[in-house]
Every structure is written in C-alpha cells, then in structure tokens.
Design a protein around this motif. Sequence first.
Motif, PDB file in Angstrom:
ATOM      1  N   GLN A  81       0.805  -1.219   0.000  1.00 40.11           N
ATOM      2  CA  GLN A  81       0.000   0.000   0.000  1.00 40.11           C
ATOM      3  C   GLN A  81       0.843   1.276   0.000  1.00 40.11           C
ATOM      4  O   GLN A  81       0.458   2.259  -0.645  1.00 40.11           O
ATOM      5  N   ASN A 167     -18.068  -3.889  -7.639  1.00 39.08           N
ATOM      6  CA  ASN A 167     -17.096  -2.860  -7.244  1.00 39.08           C
ATOM      7  C   ASN A 167     -15.687  -3.223  -7.710  1.00 39.08           C
ATOM      8  O   ASN A 167     -14.945  -2.361  -8.207  1.00 39.08           O
ATOM      9  N   SER A 179     -14.164   5.518  -8.009  1.00 36.89           N
ATOM     10  CA  SER A 179     -14.170   6.328  -6.787  1.00 36.89           C
ATOM     11  C   SER A 179     -15.226   7.422  -6.848  1.00 36.89           C
ATOM     12  O   SER A 179     -15.784   7.823  -5.819  1.00 36.89           O
ATOM     13  N   GLY A 182     -18.592   6.257  -5.487  1.00 36.95           N
ATOM     14  CA  GLY A 182     -18.627   5.801  -4.104  1.00 36.95           C
ATOM     15  C   GLY A 182     -17.900   4.515  -3.797  1.00 36.95           C
ATOM     16  O   GLY A 182     -18.039   3.977  -2.693  1.00 36.95           O
ATOM     17  N   VAL A 183     -17.120   3.989  -4.732  1.00 44.67           N
ATOM     18  CA  VAL A 183     -16.366   2.762  -4.478  1.00 44.67           C
ATOM     19  C   VAL A 183     -15.074   3.112  -3.749  1.00 44.67           C
ATOM     20  O   VAL A 183     -14.334   4.009  -4.171  1.00 44.67           O
ATOM     21  N   ASP A 184     -14.799   2.428  -2.657  1.00 44.43           N
ATOM     22  CA  ASP A 184     -13.543   2.611  -1.918  1.00 44.43           C
ATOM     23  C   ASP A 184     -12.458   1.821  -2.654  1.00 44.43           C
ATOM     24  O   ASP A 184     -12.323   0.601  -2.471  1.00 44.43           O
ATOM     25  N   ARG A 186      -9.176   1.809  -2.486  1.00 46.56           N
ATOM     26  CA  ARG A 186      -8.106   1.216  -1.670  1.00 46.56           C
ATOM     27  C   ARG A 186      -8.583  -0.081  -1.015  1.00 46.56           C
ATOM     28  O   ARG A 186      -7.870  -1.083  -0.995  1.00 46.56           O
ATOM     29  N   ARG A 187      -9.792  -0.050  -0.489  1.00 48.03           N
ATOM     30  CA  ARG A 187     -10.336  -1.243   0.162  1.00 48.03           C
ATOM     31  C   ARG A 187     -10.595  -2.351  -0.857  1.00 48.03           C
ATOM     32  O   ARG A 187     -10.314  -3.529  -0.592  1.00 48.03           O
TER      33      ARG A 187
END
Length: 288
Positions: A81, A167, A179, A182-184, A186-187
């Motif tokens: 990360q 997602n 993103s 609303g998609v995270d 990084r997660r």
Amino acid sequence: MFILITGLLLGGTYALIALGLNLQYGVARIMNLANGEMLVAGGFAAFWLYTAGQVNPVAALIVIAPVAFVANWLIYRFMLQPLVKRAKSRGALEVDSILATFGMSFAFVGIMTWAFGGGYFNYAFLAQPLEMFGSSYAQNRVVAFVLAVVIGGALWLWLTYSRVGLNLRAVAVNPASASLVGVDVRRASALAFALGGAVTATGGALVSMFFTLDASVGVLFTMKALIIIIMGGVGDIRGTIVAAVILGIAETAVARLMDPGLTLAAAYLLFLLVLLFKPAGLFGKARG
C-alpha cells in the motif's frame, strides 16, 4: 482422448492458479512475482497437515484459504500500500510492484527453505487410478479439477452478480471513475489482492496432491500464470480459463508425444504466438 482429458484436468488447476494472479493484477494493479511462492506455501501447508496431522488435503482448504487471505491482506496493507500511495500513475505502480514482489519472492523462498528444508516433497493421496473413457487417470487429479471448477465457478458468479464483485470489476476498468460513484478503491484493491492470494494458495494445496514441489519451484508457476493471463487477457476470467486449458493440453501433448522436458518450451512458444498474433488476449480486440 487421453491427452485431451489429461490436459483438461491439468488446465483446470492452472486456471485456478492464474485466476488468483489475475485478481491481484487486474484489480489492484500489482504484478505479483511472488505469486508462485504463495502457491508453494499452500502446498507446504497441505503437505504438513496431511503428514503430521492426517488432515485430508481437501478438508485442509478450510484452514489454508482463510490463513492465506489474511496473510495476503497484511502483505498488501503494510508492504504494498505504501507503493500505491506514492505512485503517480498506474504504470509507475506496476513497475514498483514488480521490483518489490521480485525481492519478496526471494525472501519467501529463503523463509520456506529455512522452515521446511530445501528438499523435494510429495505425498500419496488418492493416487489410485480411475477408469474413464477407456483410460486410467489418477483420482487426485480428477478431484483437483472438480474443486478448481467449483471454486472458479463460484468466484465468477460472485464477481458477476454480487455488489462487491461489481465494485472490484469497476476498479479494474477505471479506478478514478469507480471512486466517483462511491467505491472505496483502496479497500477494493486490498480485498482483490487478499482474495487472489487465497485462491493461489488453494491451487497450491490442490496441485500438491499430484506434483512434487520444493521451496524454489514457485517461479515456474508464476511464469505459467503470467503466460495464461497474457494469453487470456488481463481481467478476463473467460479468457484465463480458456488459456489455461490450452496450456494444459499443449503441455500434456508435448510431454506425451515428445519429451517432458520440453513442456516449458511449449508454454513459451504459445506465449510468443499470442504476443505476435493476439497481443490483446484471445478474446481481446486490437486497439486501433
């Protein structure tokens, strides 16, 4: 018929292994050159559980898959990360991840050699012959193929019809646009990397039932997974499965009709032909 069925059985297992790397690269954009070492770790775990605790390798997947998932999530969170955060483009991230995971693969080989020794390992599980279509096939290969089909099919259904799968596919296509809705990202990337590692370790546990492995053999499986992904197309599950079956049949035919030592050469020949004539993958469209 023997070559076709044996190649299909081998290709099904290859597909599961390549799907793990395809998730990691297609979604998280991490070209994980330590993927083969995760496969060997899964094989080592199945071997150890079977020889030390008499745990059925199929049942051992209940332990191996979750542990591999957590281990790969931690690897992504603490080792990869930081590379994602500093990368200014997806291309830069790919280069950084190649260098980082290349070094990681050597570290994993050293750790496994220290923990398990440098010798080869195998074990006899369902090695009895099974008669099909007038020929005999090892039961462990048939079981591995069936499990690979079930796991691969479940993964495809999850990616296709679940919200989380949607997602992940959105991130694979365009992280910036994902993103915005609303998609995270990084997660999602961490989840894809962890899930890909778990799938690869599962594949390692399955191939350990009929392959002889050692701590340093992971690089061969990494190369085969890369060949399959490029043949099938990055992020294309359908292409990955077809490419894996083609590779399995090609290797089986070469081993049966020519020399087992030429199987890797056959794999690279297929790879070069795809690069020359279908660089976008078997089902990809050439860019104009």
